[in-house]
Design an enzyme around this catalytic site. Structure first.
Site, PDB file in Angstrom:
ATOM      1  N   LYS A 151       5.292   9.225   8.975  1.00  0.00           N
ATOM      2  CA  LYS A 151       5.098   8.657  10.298  1.00  0.00           C
ATOM      3  C   LYS A 151       6.116   9.157  11.320  1.00  0.00           C
ATOM      4  O   LYS A 151       5.945  10.224  11.894  1.00  0.00           O
ATOM      5  CB  LYS A 151       5.059   7.131  10.209  1.00  0.00           C
ATOM      6  N   TYR A 166       0.860  -1.188   0.000  1.00  0.00           N
ATOM      7  CA  TYR A 166       0.000   0.000   0.000  1.00  0.00           C
ATOM      8  C   TYR A 166       0.889   1.228   0.000  1.00  0.00           C
ATOM      9  O   TYR A 166       1.753   1.388   0.866  1.00  0.00           O
ATOM     10  CB  TYR A 166      -0.903  -0.003   1.232  1.00  0.00           C
ATOM     11  N   ASP A 190       9.585   2.817  -0.470  1.00  0.00           N
ATOM     12  CA  ASP A 190       8.564   3.435   0.370  1.00  0.00           C
ATOM     13  C   ASP A 190       8.883   3.066   1.816  1.00  0.00           C
ATOM     14  O   ASP A 190       8.544   1.981   2.286  1.00  0.00           O
ATOM     15  CB  ASP A 190       7.183   2.932  -0.038  1.00  0.00           C
TER      16      ASP A 190
END
Length: 431
Positions: free
Chosen positions: A269, A146, A241
């Protein structure tokens, strides 16, 4: 013992009147696990407290950012100090370069970086940049990875899509995904075939070096090294990623752990210390294509927000200054937790396997092994749902999906681990 849920249920019904599903991110809905989602009102260290006064040991950590725990004093102090000077200016502030400097120090291939507001913005922008750099159209992603909710990336994306059973997403025209090639994770041969079929047409390969969105699934053997060799040979851009893994599995992320450098890295994050943030970075020759000095346009009113920069700086400085103690300690405590619950499942005759890299892990309700989306999808989601609800009743908060990674942070204690294992022993026998 069943928890009190009256107040959370009232809050959920109220939210549903104004917000789709009562949530602002589908991952917060308990659609795949059942039960009522608690409304959280406070966090402290490794624990959270809901509107009914229930207390939980938290292994979500805001889905990864809170590696130092909830309301960590240095982070809160940094946010308050920044807020006293103003919350946003729409102009540059010194803290942007301060955070850029510490991120660049951790990722050797990054010479320049651009901050954005989310991981979705980071991956979307990195792909646009890769296309601008290569002047090619096709992109490669891997099933179960994702990379945010940009149209071109909602193809076999795992995570919330898998949890909700949505095939891609409504509202995404086929034309938007016609240049997206979704390949099996950990399958080098499939990548070779893609480059052969679309010779000189693939702009980039984007990958989670440790997948977190079909559960924690690490790259196997030489898969990442093969990605690096193939993309270099084919003159395509390799994008890691590391929104989830950056500063999580090592100070320098998965690329430090595996000693492989991509062309572009996306982050999020942890670099925001719990506030909204994202970033993408790479070598100067690629990043100099970004506006205002290059033709690849990308902008954001709140990008580089001073509160997010302050929280990120406080977090990364603490990790940098104590990395030799923090990461080995997280690894040791995480191993103790994962192994303890795996052993409890074996004792209870419950089919269960686990994947873990550092302080990032998943228990899959199946014999395993889990190495890609096809094998992850064999998990018994009903068994996971029962386990999840029983753990909640025993005061342990896990990700509300079989297909999401759990996280451990510096605030977790030996006592937390023992309580969690004890809760699991009881929960694994719950019918």
């Amino acid at each position: 013992m069943p928890r009190k849920l009256d107040e959370s249920r009232k809050l959920q019904k109220r939210a549903e009147q104004m917000i789709p599903g009562g949530v602002n991110s589908p991952a917060r809905a308990f659609g795949s696990v059942g039960g009522d989602p608690p409304f959280i009102v406070r966090g402290a260290g490794s624990h959270m407290f809901d509107a009914d006064g229930n207390e939980y040991i938290d292994y979500v950590g805001s889905w990864g950012p809170l590696i130092l725990g909830h309301a960590q004093s240095k982070v809160i102090e940094a946010i308050m100090d920044a807020a006293c000077n103003g919350t946003s200016f729409g102009a540059s502030t010194p803290s942007e370069a301060d955070l850029a400097e510490i991120v660049i120090s951790a990722f050797p291939h990054i010479q320049k970086i651009r901050f954005v507001n989310s991981g979705t913005e980071a991956t979307m922008s990195a792909i646009r940049l890769a296309r601008a750099f290569t002047k090619r159209k096709y992109i490669v992603k891997f099933e179960g990875c994702y990379h945010g909710h940009a149209d071109a990336l909602l193809v076999k994306a795992g995570s919330g899509i898998a949890t909700l059973g949505i095939p891609g997403s409504a509202g995404v025209p086929e034309e938007f995904t016609q240049f997206t090639l979704a390949l099996p994770f950990n399958d080098t041969e499939a990548l070779e075939q893609a480059f052969k079929k679309f010779q000189h047409q693939i702009a980039c390969v984007i990958v989670e070096p440790i997948v977190g969105n079909m559960g924690c699934v690490p790259a196997s053997g030489g898969f990442l090294a093969a990605l690096r060799l193939i993309t270099q040979r084919e003159k395509a851009v390799l994008i890691f990623d590391e929104v989830m893994t950056g500063f999580r599995v090592a100070f320098g992320g998965a690329q430090e752990r595996y000693n492989i450098q991509p062309d572009l890295t996306t982050l999020g994050k942890i670099i925001g210390g719990g506030l909204p943030v994202g970033a993408y970075g790479g070598s100067s020759d690629i990043m100099n294509l970004v506006a205002p000095i290059g033709p690849m346009y990308q902008a954001g009113t709140l990008s580089g927000n001073p509160l997010a920069m302050a929280a990120g700086l406080a977090t990364l400085r603490h990790l940098r200054d104590h990395k030799n103690e923090i990461y080995p300690a997280l690894d040791k405590l995480s191993a103790q937790l994962v192994d303890g619950i795996t052993a409890a499942a074996k004792d209870a005759n419950v089919p269960l396997c686990a994947n873990r890299v550092g302080s990032m892990f998943t228990w899959f309700f199946q014999p395993g092994p889990v190495t890609d989306w096809h094998s992850a999808a064999k998990s018994n989601t009903e068994a996971f749902g029962r386990f999840f609800r029983a753990m909640l009743d025993n005061g342990v908060y896990l990700p509300p999906s079989q297909y999401e990674a759990a996280f451990l942070g510096t605030a977790h204690t030996e006592a937390d681990i023992q309580k969690t294992i004890a809760a699991a022993k009881q929960s694994l026998t719950t019918k």
